[in-house]
Design a protein around this motif. Structure first.
Motif, PDB file in Angstrom:
ATOM      1  N   ILE B 158       0.592   8.314   8.709  1.00 18.18           N
ATOM      2  CA  ILE B 158       1.719   6.999   8.116  1.00 18.18           C
ATOM      3  C   ILE B 158       0.861   5.632   7.872  1.00 18.18           C
ATOM      4  O   ILE B 158       1.409   4.945   7.122  1.00 18.18           O
ATOM      5  CB  ILE B 158       2.868   6.358   9.419  1.00 18.18           C
ATOM      6  CG1 ILE B 158       3.354   7.781   9.579  1.00 18.18           C
ATOM      7  CG2 ILE B 158       3.654   5.532   8.731  1.00 18.18           C
ATOM      8  CD1 ILE B 158       4.806   7.979  10.104  1.00 18.18           C
ATOM      9  N   ALA B 159      -0.408   5.642   9.179  1.00 20.03           N
ATOM     10  CA  ALA B 159      -0.454   4.391   8.568  1.00 20.03           C
ATOM     11  C   ALA B 159      -1.242   4.004   7.967  1.00 20.03           C
ATOM     12  O   ALA B 159      -1.383   3.531   6.369  1.00 20.03           O
ATOM     13  CB  ALA B 159      -0.921   3.516  10.333  1.00 20.03           C
ATOM     14  N   ARG B 160      -2.239   4.814   7.266  1.00 16.65           N
ATOM     15  CA  ARG B 160      -2.824   5.552   6.229  1.00 16.65           C
ATOM     16  C   ARG B 160      -2.293   5.202   4.870  1.00 16.65           C
ATOM     17  O   ARG B 160      -2.270   4.377   3.624  1.00 16.65           O
ATOM     18  CB  ARG B 160      -3.849   6.230   6.446  1.00 16.65           C
ATOM     19  CG  ARG B 160      -5.081   6.058   7.005  1.00 16.65           C
ATOM     20  CD  ARG B 160      -5.905   7.614   7.269  1.00 16.65           C
ATOM     21  NE  ARG B 160      -7.050   7.039   8.411  1.00 16.65           N
ATOM     22  CZ  ARG B 160      -7.871   8.008   8.545  1.00 16.65           C
ATOM     23  NH1 ARG B 160      -7.572   9.215   8.031  1.00 16.65           N
ATOM     24  NH2 ARG B 160      -8.149   7.613   9.770  1.00 16.65           N
ATOM     25  N   ALA B 161      -1.139   5.660   5.553  1.00 13.39           N
ATOM     26  CA  ALA B 161      -0.254   6.006   3.369  1.00 13.39           C
ATOM     27  C   ALA B 161       0.461   4.546   3.678  1.00 13.39           C
ATOM     28  O   ALA B 161       0.717   4.129   2.496  1.00 13.39           O
ATOM     29  CB  ALA B 161       1.547   6.956   4.285  1.00 13.39           C
ATOM     30  N   LEU B 162       0.730   3.838   4.190  1.00 10.46           N
ATOM     31  CA  LEU B 162       1.353   2.096   4.547  1.00 10.46           C
ATOM     32  C   LEU B 162       0.247   1.494   3.312  1.00 10.46           C
ATOM     33  O   LEU B 162       0.618   0.690   3.183  1.00 10.46           O
ATOM     34  CB  LEU B 162       0.873   2.093   5.468  1.00 10.46           C
ATOM     35  CG  LEU B 162       2.902   2.222   6.302  1.00 10.46           C
ATOM     36  CD1 LEU B 162       3.698   0.995   8.118  1.00 10.46           C
ATOM     37  CD2 LEU B 162       3.562   1.452   5.330  1.00 10.46           C
ATOM     38  N   LEU B 163      -1.295   1.833   4.026  1.00  5.35           N
ATOM     39  CA  LEU B 163      -1.807   1.323   3.542  1.00  5.35           C
ATOM     40  C   LEU B 163      -2.416   1.369   2.070  1.00  5.35           C
ATOM     41  O   LEU B 163      -2.499   0.314   1.229  1.00  5.35           O
ATOM     42  CB  LEU B 163      -3.827   1.106   4.214  1.00  5.35           C
ATOM     43  CG  LEU B 163      -4.081   0.448   3.966  1.00  5.35           C
ATOM     44  CD1 LEU B 163      -4.030  -1.212   4.853  1.00  5.35           C
ATOM     45  CD2 LEU B 163      -5.719   1.193   4.893  1.00  5.35           C
ATOM     46  N   LEU B 164      -2.062   2.684   1.927  1.00  5.18           N
ATOM     47  CA  LEU B 164      -2.105   2.768   0.113  1.00  5.18           C
ATOM     48  C   LEU B 164      -1.677   1.952  -0.661  1.00  5.18           C
ATOM     49  O   LEU B 164      -1.847   1.853  -1.809  1.00  5.18           O
ATOM     50  CB  LEU B 164      -2.302   4.932  -0.166  1.00  5.18           C
ATOM     51  CG  LEU B 164      -3.463   5.654   0.567  1.00  5.18           C
ATOM     52  CD1 LEU B 164      -3.221   6.862   0.377  1.00  5.18           C
ATOM     53  CD2 LEU B 164      -4.540   4.785  -0.009  1.00  5.18           C
ATOM     54  N   ALA B 165       0.517   2.499  -0.296  1.00  4.28           N
ATOM     55  CA  ALA B 165       1.591   1.928  -0.624  1.00  4.28           C
ATOM     56  C   ALA B 165       1.257   0.852  -0.825  1.00  4.28           C
ATOM     57  O   ALA B 165       1.193  -0.169  -1.905  1.00  4.28           O
ATOM     58  CB  ALA B 165       3.114   2.152  -0.061  1.00  4.28           C
ATOM     59  N   ALA B 166       0.336  -0.385  -0.387  1.00  4.06           N
ATOM     60  CA  ALA B 166       0.317  -1.533   0.095  1.00  4.06           C
ATOM     61  C   ALA B 166      -1.424  -2.010  -1.388  1.00  4.06           C
ATOM     62  O   ALA B 166      -0.969  -3.636  -1.537  1.00  4.06           O
ATOM     63  CB  ALA B 166       0.180  -2.253   1.178  1.00  4.06           C
ATOM     64  N   HIS B 167      -2.174  -1.355  -1.387  1.00  2.00           N
ATOM     65  CA  HIS B 167      -2.742  -1.828  -2.431  1.00  2.00           C
ATOM     66  C   HIS B 167      -2.301  -2.336  -3.685  1.00  2.00           C
ATOM     67  O   HIS B 167      -2.513  -3.007  -3.607  1.00  2.00           O
ATOM     68  CB  HIS B 167      -3.859  -0.237  -2.114  1.00  2.00           C
ATOM     69  CG  HIS B 167      -4.780  -0.322  -1.755  1.00  2.00           C
ATOM     70  ND1 HIS B 167      -6.110   1.176  -2.102  1.00  2.00           N
ATOM     71  CD2 HIS B 167      -5.192  -0.667  -0.488  1.00  2.00           C
ATOM     72  CE1 HIS B 167      -6.752   0.831  -0.558  1.00  2.00           C
ATOM     73  NE2 HIS B 167      -6.599   0.016   0.795  1.00  2.00           N
ATOM     74  N   GLY B 168      -1.690  -1.560  -4.384  1.00  2.00           N
ATOM     75  CA  GLY B 168      -0.509  -1.912  -5.315  1.00  2.00           C
ATOM     76  C   GLY B 168       0.113  -3.178  -5.336  1.00  2.00           C
ATOM     77  O   GLY B 168      -0.557  -4.102  -6.304  1.00  2.00           O
ATOM     78  N   PHE B 169       0.192  -3.460  -4.252  1.00  2.18           N
ATOM     79  CA  PHE B 169       0.972  -4.742  -4.188  1.00  2.18           C
ATOM     80  C   PHE B 169       0.112  -5.579  -4.115  1.00  2.18           C
ATOM     81  O   PHE B 169       0.632  -7.019  -3.798  1.00  2.18           O
ATOM     82  CB  PHE B 169       2.102  -4.229  -2.987  1.00  2.18           C
ATOM     83  CG  PHE B 169       3.226  -3.698  -3.160  1.00  2.18           C
ATOM     84  CD1 PHE B 169       4.430  -4.452  -3.636  1.00  2.18           C
ATOM     85  CD2 PHE B 169       3.193  -1.956  -3.102  1.00  2.18           C
ATOM     86  CE1 PHE B 169       5.464  -3.291  -4.277  1.00  2.18           C
ATOM     87  CE2 PHE B 169       4.243  -1.848  -3.283  1.00  2.18           C
ATOM     88  CZ  PHE B 169       6.081  -2.237  -4.010  1.00  2.18           C
ATOM     89  N   VAL B 170      -1.564  -5.471  -3.489  1.00  2.00           N
ATOM     90  CA  VAL B 170      -2.235  -6.660  -3.128  1.00  2.00           C
ATOM     91  C   VAL B 170      -2.329  -7.031  -4.782  1.00  2.00           C
ATOM     92  O   VAL B 170      -2.525  -7.941  -5.053  1.00  2.00           O
ATOM     93  CB  VAL B 170      -3.144  -6.142  -2.626  1.00  2.00           C
ATOM     94  CG1 VAL B 170      -4.330  -7.525  -2.093  1.00  2.00           C
ATOM     95  CG2 VAL B 170      -2.370  -5.972  -0.911  1.00  2.00           C
ATOM     96  N   LEU B 171      -3.348  -5.878  -5.218  1.00  2.37           N
ATOM     97  CA  LEU B 171      -4.265  -6.164  -6.720  1.00  2.37           C
ATOM     98  C   LEU B 171      -3.350  -6.129  -7.509  1.00  2.37           C
ATOM     99  O   LEU B 171      -3.735  -7.059  -8.441  1.00  2.37           O
ATOM    100  CB  LEU B 171      -4.414  -4.510  -6.692  1.00  2.37           C
ATOM    101  CG  LEU B 171      -5.825  -4.330  -5.649  1.00  2.37           C
ATOM    102  CD1 LEU B 171      -6.694  -3.029  -6.250  1.00  2.37           C
ATOM    103  CD2 LEU B 171      -7.412  -5.486  -5.848  1.00  2.37           C
TER     104      LEU B 171
END
Lengths: 200, 200
Positions: B158-171
């Protein structure tokens, strides 16, 4: 499909030639001259269609991602079945499209040899395909708001948020995979995430 | 904070010098010689700490993102209040961290002048900071599973999925902003997304 295209549309045949060349040697080493040679036409013929290689690449990527998305969406809809709510179709479509883009051979080759080509679409502007996907998704969300399966909220905003969330699952899923976490595990989380974001 | 660091830790002062140089002229034009000049020490002194500029950059990014994350998480926890469930803290932390990384001046300068530096962390491997964030998040998810506010499921996945999802919101959040959709609208969707992914 490729050979059919050759017969009906010369521009499609030139894009096929460009695609084959990029798969062989990468984008940086692909020239208009080489594309013309592979397509069996003169350089002038290619120049009449596109002023330079970036223009060829833009059209090639738009065609490629458009076809990948259309196939994935259609397969997801078939799998979801005719009785599925719009929300369930969106969940299936996003997961299937993400997986299909991630596995597309042109995408993989660009990531491998010319990843800097992706940067403008991450950092500068929405590309034509990203825009098309966002609009398709917003339309689906509107359907779902009509059938009551999608929550309230601005469909364009939710669609862009879905696109932002999916970026990482297309580009970087493999960086999160190891002995402990598989790609299917991440896709299951993506499914959960999309459902949580759109479902009522 | 920077001047305090200067007094207690010479390595931190050299990283401060590297950071100032990258903010001024960008990564590609930053040399160990220039870092030494700015820090007021010899090149050999810098070489004793790091073999080359990529090693300096690695340590600088790890320090920068680590500080940004720690500050954002702490502020989010304060805002959530002592009575908040682990799930609600995670939601606040992810949204605050995403926004803080997106607005970090070193991150913005890298995006502006040397975006290709980001590619390895998107396409090749998890960086030290991504790994630290994933582990921090997995720990929070475990807390939430104990207090009953986080759904079942493997916390690391779940944590890695959250990170993948957040990438786009950062970049890429800014590429999705226009007259119709604001950054705050996207962050509200991110909040919804994180809650939907983690909450029971």
């Amino acid at each position: 499909m490729t050979s059919l295209r050759h017969n009906v549309d010369p521009q499609a045949a030139y894009l096929d030639a460009a695609r084959a060349c990029i798969l062989d040697v990468g984008w940086r080493r692909t020239t208009l001259t080489e594309v013309a040679r592979r397509a069996g036409v003169s350089r002038m013929t290619i120049y009449r269609a596109w002023p330079d290689m970036p223009a060829v690449l833009g059209d090639l990527m738009t065609r490629e991602w458009g076809e990948v998305v259309a196939r994935a969406v259609s397969a997801a809809d078939d799998a979801a079945g005719p009785g599925a709510s719009a929300a369930e179709r969106i969940v299936a479509e996003v997961v299937a499209t993400t997986r299909a883009l991630r596995d597309d051979e042109l995408f993989l080759r660009i990531v491998e040899l010319d990843p800097e080509l992706l940067l403008p679409y991450l950092l500068t502007r929405r590309g034509r395909s990203q825009e098309a996907i966002a609009e398709l998704t917003a339309g689906r969300l509107r359907e779902g708001q009509r059938d009551g399966s999608v929550r309230d909220g601005d469909p364009v905003t939710i669609a862009r948020a879905l696109l932002l969330a999916a970026h990482g699952f297309v580009l970087s899923a493999h960086t999160m995979v190891d002995d402990h976490v598989g790609e299917d595990d991440l896709d299951a989380e993506l499914e959960h995430l999309v459902r949580g974001l759109v479902a009522r």
